[in-house]
Design an enzyme around this catalytic site. Structure first.
Site, short mmCIF file in Angstrom:
data_model
loop_
_atom_site.label_atom_id
_atom_site.label_comp_id
_atom_site.label_asym_id
_atom_site.label_seq_id
_atom_site.Cartn_x
_atom_site.Cartn_y
_atom_site.Cartn_z
CG ASP A 100 3.90 7.22 -0.20
OD1 ASP A 100 3.09 7.93 -0.81
OD2 ASP A 100 4.82 6.58 -0.76
CE1 TYR A 101 -2.00 5.73 7.76
CE2 TYR A 101 -0.84 3.62 7.77
CZ TYR A 101 -1.77 4.50 8.33
OH TYR A 101 -2.46 4.13 9.43
#
Ligand code: URA
Length: 236
Positions: free
Chosen positions: A107-108
């Site tokens: 994820d980011y």
């Protein structure tokens, strides 16, 4: 068993770094590709990389050298090759002549071990669930994990309609029940966050400590090529 030594023409062209597999198909259909001096317009055509000569618009296609990188992914970077919102991608962090892509995703705001390569077969094999590749994550939670929930996470809970579990849960050095280390063989998107959110915990911080036994021995945000012994381990 006969070992396959040929590869699809569009895949061969894409692996040379010239273009994507889809665009390579267009080139084939447009009659711009020859194999051993014969124009090929059949998409299913197979080439033998060791013996065939492939040309696109009269230029010889050279298969790209395969490269394999370990990135210690920082926060605030997307795990794609191209972002529609023009955010920085993991590929932007690596200087490579080859067209590389990430193996799986983080994820980011997740940090940690991410492998990038231009070897599609290698990536597919690593991600295939049948290989049970172990991922290890350091997780900071919003509250202490109860013993009862720890047991549930190890036994299995339902997320997205399928039974899912961590294979191991241990506690970080900070000896707080809020900092846990989990192991799993799941590569589904947001897997760790979903496991915890199903039991009403919020993941505050997530770091992938290791992937298939490869650990990040480099600072966050930096990268290096995979070592020969690591590659051997991954391809075994
Ligand atoms: N699980 C998640 O929820 N996020 C990641 O980035 C990786 C695994």
């Amino acid at each position: 068993m006969k070992i396959k030594t040929t590869t699809r023409l569009n895949k061969y062209i894409a692996e040379s770094g010239l273009t994507s597999r889809r665009k390579a198909e267009e080139l084939i259909l447009q009659g711009r590709v020859t194999v051993n001096n014969k124009t090929i317009t059949k998409l299913a055509f197979e080439v033998d990389p060791d013996n065939d000569n492939v040309f696109v618009d009269g230029e010889k296609i050279q298969p790209a050298e395969h490269v394999y990188y370990l990135l210690n992914k920082p926060k605030g970077v997307v795990t794609t090759t191209d972002d529609e919102k023009k955010r920085k991608t993991v590929v932007d962090l690596i200087i490579s002549k080859q067209k590389i892509f990430p193996v799986g995703r983080l994820d980011y705001n997740t940090t940690g071990v991410l492998i990038l390569t231009n070897d599609g077969d290698f990536a597919q094999k690593l991600l295939h669930p049948k290989h049970n590749i172990v991922r290890e994550y350091e997780v900071a939670l919003d509250k202490e994990l109860s013993l009862e929930d720890e047991k549930k996470l190890l036994k299995g809970i339902f997320i997205d309609g399928s039974r899912s579990r961590f294979s191991e849960i241990s506690y970080g050095k900070k000896s707080s029940g809020k900092n846990v280390i989990v192991k799993c063989t799941e590569g589904r998107n947001h897997f760790v966050k979903k496991m915890f959110s199903t039991l009403n915990y919020t993941v505050i911080k997530l770091n992938r400590k290791s992937f298939a036994g490869i650990t990040a021995d480099i600072p966050v945000g930096s990268y290096r090529k995979l070592k020969q012994h690591e590659l051997q381990k991954l391809t075994k």
